[in-house]
Each structure stands twice: as structure tokens, then as C-alpha cells.
Enzyme design. Structure first.
Site, PDB file in Angstrom:
ATOM      1  N   ARG A  51     -11.163  19.976  32.185  1.00  0.00           N
ATOM      2  CA  ARG A  51     -12.467  20.022  31.521  1.00  0.00           C
ATOM      3  C   ARG A  51     -12.395  20.513  30.070  1.00  0.00           C
ATOM      4  O   ARG A  51     -13.150  20.082  29.212  1.00  0.00           O
ATOM      5  CB  ARG A  51     -13.394  20.928  32.320  1.00  0.00           C
ATOM      6  N   LYS A 147      -2.334  21.570  49.046  1.00  0.00           N
ATOM      7  CA  LYS A 147      -3.020  22.322  50.072  1.00  0.00           C
ATOM      8  C   LYS A 147      -4.022  23.264  49.419  1.00  0.00           C
ATOM      9  O   LYS A 147      -3.832  23.572  48.249  1.00  0.00           O
ATOM     10  CB  LYS A 147      -2.018  23.057  50.956  1.00  0.00           C
ATOM     11  N   LYS A 181      11.800  22.512  49.599  1.00  0.00           N
ATOM     12  CA  LYS A 181      12.852  23.521  49.418  1.00  0.00           C
ATOM     13  C   LYS A 181      14.170  22.937  49.911  1.00  0.00           C
ATOM     14  O   LYS A 181      14.244  22.375  51.000  1.00  0.00           O
ATOM     15  CB  LYS A 181      12.508  24.793  50.210  1.00  0.00           C
ATOM     16  N   ASP A 234      -3.228  29.772  56.011  1.00  0.00           N
ATOM     17  CA  ASP A 234      -2.473  29.751  54.759  1.00  0.00           C
ATOM     18  C   ASP A 234      -0.997  29.405  54.977  1.00  0.00           C
ATOM     19  O   ASP A 234      -0.376  28.768  54.123  1.00  0.00           O
ATOM     20  CB  ASP A 234      -2.590  31.138  54.098  1.00  0.00           C
ATOM     21  N   HIS A 239       3.229  25.523  56.489  1.00  0.00           N
ATOM     22  CA  HIS A 239       4.652  25.791  56.242  1.00  0.00           C
ATOM     23  C   HIS A 239       5.433  26.084  57.537  1.00  0.00           C
ATOM     24  O   HIS A 239       6.495  25.514  57.771  1.00  0.00           O
ATOM     25  CB  HIS A 239       4.825  26.961  55.281  1.00  0.00           C
TER      26      HIS A 239
HETATM   27  C1  BG6 Z   1       1.620  29.336  49.635  1.00  0.00           C
HETATM   28  C2  BG6 Z   1       0.668  30.337  50.213  1.00  0.00           C
HETATM   29  O1  BG6 Z   1       1.359  28.058  50.154  1.00  0.00           O
HETATM   30  O2  BG6 Z   1       2.949  29.721  49.947  1.00  0.00           O
HETATM   31  C3  BG6 Z   1       0.966  31.732  49.678  1.00  0.00           C
HETATM   32  O3  BG6 Z   1      -0.667  29.976  49.877  1.00  0.00           O
HETATM   33  C4  BG6 Z   1       2.416  32.091  49.907  1.00  0.00           C
HETATM   34  O4  BG6 Z   1       0.123  32.697  50.297  1.00  0.00           O
HETATM   35  C5  BG6 Z   1       3.328  30.982  49.405  1.00  0.00           C
HETATM   36  O5  BG6 Z   1       2.676  33.298  49.206  1.00  0.00           O
HETATM   37  C6  BG6 Z   1       4.767  31.247  49.810  1.00  0.00           C
HETATM   38  O6  BG6 Z   1       5.611  30.318  49.193  1.00  0.00           O
HETATM   39  P1  BG6 Z   1       7.099  30.688  48.805  1.00  0.00           P
HETATM   40  O7  BG6 Z   1       7.638  29.423  48.232  1.00  0.00           O
HETATM   41  O8  BG6 Z   1       7.032  31.817  47.808  1.00  0.00           O
HETATM   42  O9  BG6 Z   1       7.790  31.111  50.065  1.00  0.00           O
END
Ligand code: BG6
Length: 481
Positions: A51, A147, A181, A234, A239
Site C-alpha cells: 500500500r 500460513k 529445511k 501455530d 510443521h
Molecule cells: C512459525 C511459527 O511458523 O514457525 C512460530 O508461527 C515459530 O511461532 C516458527 O516460532 C518456528 O520456525 P523455525 O524455523 O524458527 O523453527
């Protein structure tokens, strides 16, 4: 070892939300590193869209600041100026008509077109509609969405339906950065490129699996988002679920997007409902570090920690539980998967030499590597005494500089978008199945009105999580970096 960098095709990448946190911390520094590695053709264009009213030069200065701050660039880097010359900017109104014609004019025919939605999910539909409506995106364009992909099954379905109005599934790249990763991809290499593990990879030989994603950070600074989410939404729904799938899935017939995703989906669909006694939720509570303060919500019942016992109802895993745990403000930042094998069925040694179960630990971060615990004879005279020793491999040591300098997840994933490879992205049905499994867990918790168990910041989580394991005569691995 020499790393092999294959340049991608010439592309125009539009980053919606280019002035935001994700663009600054991950997307722009990641693109710069790929540029330095020689993967991005010098003719490509990266167009920021947001924006804020500013011109190309102002955005280039902003991007340079972000790359210096988050991309580890110190001093003069001659390639930075070159990279910045690929950048442009269009001020755009996601919910209005301003800027779209200008964006259209900037897109070059013949280049790969990708649109990164690094914006609040509420805007996904508006942007998708305008990209299609203005004829900016066509059937070959790709969109990348971040996400949270919904907050329950209903909202995820609605989001999928909205995107499907304008894009085909093969054009939609749903990011779960864990899949980008290096060591997470390595799970597939370890399982499916070695003959050693797969014959043992089942309930007959594996006692249980532990998946741990422990963080030292709290939620301060993003408390208002986090408090509406919690550890299950989250981290677990996405993950940890992806890690679980890669460990538990059947071998795909090929390393091909749908072959891999079909197998992951089967795992998610085979997950049993989790009864309340198999879940522990925690909240870090301390004087200085306190979840309620960080979340700015003194009544919050949102969990910053969760541990659960998960069962997979299929032939391979009948009788082998998977224990998952993740939390904030824990003792160390560590992510690992531990496969705990069964004890040998019979010992030929006397009691002093009782063999212990083998363990295979795959460390995802930090200090990525693998560790296999095996029994050997303790050296020296005095009978047959057994001792467990680690066969320890750090990828950094084994692979040299390439092992130490692993690309960030976003670098890999954005290049995969340009290449048109969806293997490491979530398919719509996968996301929906994951929500279908987590929804009842979340609803049961909300209905119970219980408070999460408090745990000390810097600890391993609540004691109840230890009991979850002890009840089954098992114990968690220690959380340490
Ligand atoms: C994110 C979450 O998707 O992944 C966070 O919203 C979290 O809360 C993060 O801290 C962790 O990712 P990484 O790559 O640091 O393990």
C-alpha cells in the site's frame, strides 16, 4: 563437496506485502542469497507491491536495509547493487483498483510469473480476484500463500474455494517453511535412499517415535496473533504434522509432487482422534517472562506448549505411538526426531550387560545431523560388559562448508516455485485433512474451559508432560542444544 546450482528460468516475481516483516526477514534476503549463488538470471524482475506509496528507488533502499539487517551482509558487497537493480515497486490497493494496470504493464511476456501473497489471509481472495480480473495472471502463473492457512476446517475450506475460483491447484503453492529445511528433506533421503532403515521402519521394530520442536523465544511482540492461535494451530497442525508424515508415510512410487503428497495425506487420514488424557497443554509463567503478560491477556487459556500421544491406525504403525511436543520459552532451541527401537528380543549376556534399545536421532536444528545409538563391548578385561555409544554425524563435519552453510528454507522454496515443483508444498486436501484432525482436539479443549498447566520459562515444559510418558513406561529425551 561442490554444490550444484542450476539457474532457474527467467522470472517476474511479485511480492504482495513487500514492506512487511516476512519480506524483510526472509523473502528478500533469501532471494539475494540465491542471486549470489548464481541461481537467479540477471534478467529476472522482483516487484514489490504494497500500500505504501513509494518509487522503485525507495523500495530498493528499503530492501538493501532489510538484506543488510537480516541477510548477514556486512560492509560493501558489489553484488548487492546488482541484485537491487532487479527490484521494482508498484503501490497497490489490494481491495481497490489502484496500481493493478501498472503492475500488468510491468509483467514481461515469456517470463515465469509468480505472485507471493505475503499478506494477511483476509486479503488472499481480493488479490487473487484482481490478478485474474485484470488479466495479470494466466493459467501458467503461480501463487504462493503463507500460513496460517485457515484457523479450522471450515475457514481452510473457504480459503481453498476462494483460491480455486481463480487458480488451479497446480498453480497454488501453500508454504510450510519446515518442508524447505534441508534436514527435513533429508528425512526422505535417509528413509528412501538407504536400504538399512526401511525394513525396520514399522511397529515390529520401533517402540515409539518422539518429535520435539522446542524454542527459547516467547511470544512477546506477536502476542495478539499468537493468543488467538496457540501451539496446536501455530505448530502442530502444520510443521509437526509434516514431520510426522515424512516419518510415517509409505514410500512414494516416485519423488514427484502428487506421489509424495498422496502418501502424506494417507498418514493424516489414518490419525486417530486424540483423547483428552493423551494431551498436555502448558503456558510459561514466570516473573519476568510470563505468557499472560506477553499475550496481553490476563485471562488467556491459550497454550504455549503442547505434548501429545498420537496413534496412526494402519498396518505399519499399529502399536507404535508417536509423541509430539512443542513449546515456547523452553530450555533450549532444538528440533529433533527420535526413533526409539525395541529392545533385542533375547539377551545372551548376563544382567550386567543387558542391551539397551537402539535410538536413531535426526537433529533438524541446530547442529543438523544424525546420531545412532548402538551397543558395543566396553573395552578392557573383566567379562562382557556392554555399553551404549553414539555413532554421531554432524552434517557440517561430514559435508564440509556446504553442510555448515545450508540455505534457508525460503530460498529453496521460492526457487521451487519458479521451477514449478510442488513437492515441498501442501496440497489443499492435505491442509483440510490436517484441520479435520486438529479441530476436535481444539474444540474439546475450548469446551473444557480448563487452564493450561503452568511451566517455568527455561524449563522442559510442564511436569504433566513427563507423566504422559512415564505412564507408558517411557521417557522424553532431554531438551538440550
Ligand atoms: C512459525 C511459527 O511458523 O514457525 C512460530 O508461527 C515459530 O511461532 C516458527 O516460532 C518456528 O520456525 P523455525 O524455523 O524458527 O523453527
Amino acid at each position: 563437496m561442490v554444490s550444484r546450482v542450476i539457474p532457474v528460468d527467467d522470472f517476474d516475481l511479485v511480492i504482495f506485502g513487500a514492506t512487511g516483516d516476512l519480506a524483510h526477514r526472509k523473502i528478500l534476503p533469501g532471494l539475494f542469497r540465491r542471486f549470489k549463488a548464481g541461481q537467479i538470471p540477471a534478467t529476472s524482475r522482483i516487484i514489490g507491491a504494497a500500500r505504501t506509496a513509494q518509487d522503485d528507488d525507495a523500495f530498493r533502499a528499503e530492501a538493501a536495509g532489510a538484506i543488510r539487517e537480516f541477510g548477514g551482509v556486512t560492509g560493501e558487497d558489489p553484488q548487492l547493487a546488482e541484485f537491487l537493480s532487479l527490484l521494482g515497486y508498484v503501490a497497490i490497493d489490494a481491495r481497490g483498483e489502484g496500481g493493478w494496470q501498472e503492475l500488468k504493464a510491468r509483467m514481461r511476456p515469456g517470463a515465469v510469473h509468480a505472485f507471493y501473497f505475503s499478506v494477511a489471509p483476509a486479503l488472499f481472495g481480493d488479490i487473487a480476484e484482481r490478478l485474474a480480473g485484470h488479466g495479470i495472471a494466466d493459467d501458467d502463473s503461480r501463487i504462493v500463500v503463507e500460513k496460517p492457512f485457515g484457523r479450522d476446517l471450515a475457514s481452510a475450506r473457504a480459503l481453498n474455494a476462494t483460491l480455486a475460483q481463480h487458480f488451479h491447484e497446480h498453480q497454488i503453492y501453500r508454504i510450510d517453511h519446515y518442508l524447505g529445511k534441508e534436514t527435513v528433506q533429508n528425512l526422505m533421503a535417509v528413509r528412501f535412499a538407504n536400504v538399512l532403515f526401511e525394513p525396520l521402519w514399522n511397529a515390529q521394530f520401533i517402540d515409539h517415535v518422539q518429535i520435539t520442536v522446542a524454542e527459547t523465544v516467547g511470544v512477546a511482540g506477536r502476542g495478539s496473533y499468537y493468543d488467538k492461535s496457540g501451539a496446536i494451530r501455530d505448530m502442530v497442525q502444520n510443521h509437526l504434522m509434516q514431520l510426522l508424515c515424512l516419518i510415517a508415510m509409505e514410500p512414494p512410487y516416485h519423488f514427484d509432487p502428487d506421489a509424495v503428497r498422496d502418501e502424506k495425506l494417507k498418514v493424516i487420514r489414518a490419525l486417530e482422534a486424540v483423547p483428552p488424557q493423551d494431551i498436555v497443554r502448558g503456558q510459561y509463567r514466570g516473573h519476568d517472562d510470563d505468557y499472560l503478560k506477553d499475550a496481553e491477556n490476563p485471562e488467556s487459556r491459550t497454550e504455549s506448549y503442547v505434548a501429545m500421544k498420537v496413534r496412526i491406525a494402519n498396518w505399519r504403525w499399529q502399536g507404535t505411538p508417536f509423541y509430539l511436543r512443542t513449546g515456547k520459552k523452553l530450555r533450549a532451541r532444538t528440533s529433533e526426531i527420535a526413533i526409539i527401537f525395541k529392545e533385542p528380543p533375547h539377551s545372551i549376556f548376563d544382567d550386567s550387560g543387558q542391551p539397551k534399545a537402539n535410538e536413531l536421532v535426526i537433529r533438524l536444528q541446530p547442529n543438523e545431523g544424525m546420531n545412532l545409538k548402538v551397543m558395543i563391548k566396553e573395552p578392557g578385561p573383566g567379562g562382557m560388559r556392554l555399553v551404549q555409544v553414539p555413532l554421531d554425524m554432524s552434517f557440517a563435519d561430514a559435508l564440509g562448508p556446504d553442510g555448515a552453510d545450508m540455505p534457508d528454507a525460503y530460498e529453496r522454496l521460492i526457487m521451487d516455485v519458479i521451477r514449478g515443483n510442488q513437492t515441498l508444498f501442501m496440497r489443499g486436501d492435505e491442509v483440510e485433512a490436517a484441520w479435520a484432525w486438529t479441530d476436535p482436539i481444539i474444540n474439546a479443549w475450548e469446551d473444557s474451559k480448563r487452564r493450561p498447566e503452568p511451566y517455568d520459562p527455561g524449563s522442559s515444559g510442564p511436569d504433566e508432560a513427563l507423566r504422559l510418558m512415564h505412564r507408558d513406561n517411557r521417557r522424553w529425551r532431554e531438551i538440550r542444544s
